[in-house]
Design an enzyme around this catalytic site. Structure first.
Site, mmCIF file in Angstrom:
data_model
loop_
_atom_site.group_PDB
_atom_site.id
_atom_site.type_symbol
_atom_site.label_atom_id
_atom_site.label_comp_id
_atom_site.label_asym_id
_atom_site.label_seq_id
_atom_site.Cartn_x
_atom_site.Cartn_y
_atom_site.Cartn_z
ATOM 1 N N ARG A 55 25.572 32.502 15.129
ATOM 2 C CA ARG A 55 25.881 32.832 16.511
ATOM 3 C C ARG A 55 25.740 34.310 16.819
ATOM 4 O O ARG A 55 25.113 34.707 17.799
ATOM 5 C CB ARG A 55 27.329 32.461 16.866
ATOM 6 N N THR A 56 26.368 35.135 15.983
ATOM 7 C CA THR A 56 26.436 36.558 16.304
ATOM 8 C C THR A 56 25.033 37.154 16.338
ATOM 9 O O THR A 56 24.652 37.853 17.284
ATOM 10 C CB THR A 56 27.334 37.284 15.278
ATOM 11 N N LYS A 85 17.905 46.989 -4.065
ATOM 12 C CA LYS A 85 17.528 47.983 -5.093
ATOM 13 C C LYS A 85 18.674 48.936 -5.372
ATOM 14 O O LYS A 85 18.513 49.951 -6.034
ATOM 15 C CB LYS A 85 16.310 48.785 -4.612
ATOM 16 N N ARG A 106 26.158 43.821 10.460
ATOM 17 C CA ARG A 106 27.217 43.004 9.834
ATOM 18 C C ARG A 106 27.167 43.277 8.336
ATOM 19 O O ARG A 106 26.091 43.270 7.746
ATOM 20 C CB ARG A 106 26.983 41.523 10.116
HETATM 21 C C1 NCD Z 1 33.118 34.462 12.261
HETATM 22 C C2 NCD Z 1 32.865 35.629 11.336
HETATM 23 O O1 NCD Z 1 31.743 35.856 10.874
HETATM 24 O O2 NCD Z 1 33.828 36.359 11.099
HETATM 25 N N1 NCD Z 1 31.938 33.861 12.717
HETATM 26 C C3 NCD Z 1 31.391 34.337 13.861
HETATM 27 O O3 NCD Z 1 30.895 35.433 13.913
HETATM 28 N N2 NCD Z 1 31.475 33.561 14.941
HETATM 29 C C4 NCD Z 1 34.092 33.494 11.740
HETATM 30 C C5 NCD Z 1 33.904 32.909 10.389
HETATM 31 O O4 NCD Z 1 32.891 33.112 9.719
HETATM 32 O O5 NCD Z 1 34.806 32.189 9.981
#
Ligand code: NCD
Length: 330
Positions: A55-56, A85, A106
């Protein structure tokens, strides 16, 4: 000065939240308009995802494209970037930052977002760092609440599941604690309860919050029930994993449990929901997807509009009045 988004403690200014949510609603209306599609067609947004994401990543990248920007996103940066690496995050970012106008990252380590903000000279957005924070998830969660209840104060919100390791709960709880008269109820196995730093923060904000391992006491008393999955990826010990899985079972939302929720309340979840495949049992059974209380797909799709609004702010910089309302990284 360049702004970064690391943590929901940067959104204490209510005018920012109200402005952003208004803008997100505008984006929903205007997402197919030619004007919006060309707003940032001279810009490039970079995305580095060192942890899995559906999703993100998709909504960030689509949000950028819908604003006219070009995108360069790496979906498995842990294996397919120089991290494989052994390169440090700081070196990777400094080596490529001139390519982009905004970077979305992320990472699997707590605190990685703050480290990124410490080196980047272009605006950066945290798309989740370890067990720490996921600020844009909290923004889309609060936008969903605002759209449904037409308010963001005076609400009873129950959080169920892995409070200790779930970054979405921490981010949203902090955000709610900056508003007025919200009461928070944390329901979890004892060993996955509210971590000390979070408890301290909520106490400092004089927010009313309660901790329990009894779901029944909360389920029929809240406006929002926000369920999360057990975060397996942070539990290495197999015996401990199995123990937590069995403790988690009593929190599973079945049709019967969903029926106990108040009329007019909503069931939220940041998704994904665990399955047998992810070694767990679903914390919300799939029959509940069609239940009138279930609101999690709507919530997830709202991510597109909130991220369009936020990227517009970050790509516009000082030209957008909301930019200056983002507080410094704590
Ligand atoms: C969440 C995350 O990555 O923290 N997912 C998301 O971004 N919607 C929740 C999860 O992974 O449980």
């Amino acid at each position: 000065m360049v702004k970064h988004i690391v943590d929901t403690r940067q959104f204490k200014d209510r005018r920012f939240l109200e402005g952003l949510f208004e803008h997100a609603a505008e984006m929903r209306e205007a997402r197919f308009d030619k004007g919006v599609c060309h707003l940032h067609d001279d810009k490039v947004v970079g995305g580095l995802f060192y942890q899995p994401s559906t999703r993100t990543r998709t909504t960030f990248e689509t949000a950028a494209i819908r604003l006219g920007a070009k995108t360069v996103f790496t979906e498995n940066a842990r294996d397919f970037s120089s991290a494989a690496k052994g390169e440090t995050l700081e070196h990777s970012l400094r080596a490529i930052e001139d390519c982009f106008d905004v970077m979305v990252i992320r990472h699997y380590e707590d605190g990685a977002a703050k480290r990124a903000a410490g080196v980047l000279r272009i605006p950066f957005i945290n798309a989740g760092d370890g067990k720490n924070q996921h600020p844009t998830q909290a923004l889309l969660d609060l936008f969903t609440i605002k759209e449904y209840f037409q308010k963001i104060d005076g609400l009873d919100i129950g959080f169920v599941g892995d409070i200790a390791q779930g970054r979405t709960i921490k981010s949203l709880a902090y955000l709610l604690s900056h508003l007025k008269d919200n009461r928070l109820y944390f329901v979890s196995p004892i060993s996955l309860g509210v971590p000390e730093d979070m408890r301290t923060y909520l106490r400092e904000k004089s927010i009313q919050f309660y901790e329990t391992d009894e779901l029944d006491a909360v389920i029929s008393a809240v406006d929002v029930l926000y369920v999360t999955r057990l975060q397996f990826e942070y539990v290495e010990d197999e015996v401990e994993k199995r123990r937590l899985m069995s403790e988690y079972e009593k929190f599973q939302i079945t049709l019967e449990k969903a029926d106990k929720m108040m009329d007019g309340s909503i069931l939220m979840h940041p998704l994904p929901i665990n399955t047998e495949k992810s070694e767990g049992r679903p914390e919300i059974r799939c029959e509940v997807d069609e239940h009138p209380r279930a609101h999690y797909f709507k919530q997830s799709n709202n991510g597109l509009y909130v991220r369009m609004a936020l990227l517009d702010v970050m790509l516009s910089g000082e030209q957008n009045p909301l930019y200056s309302l983002i507080l410094d990284v704590p």
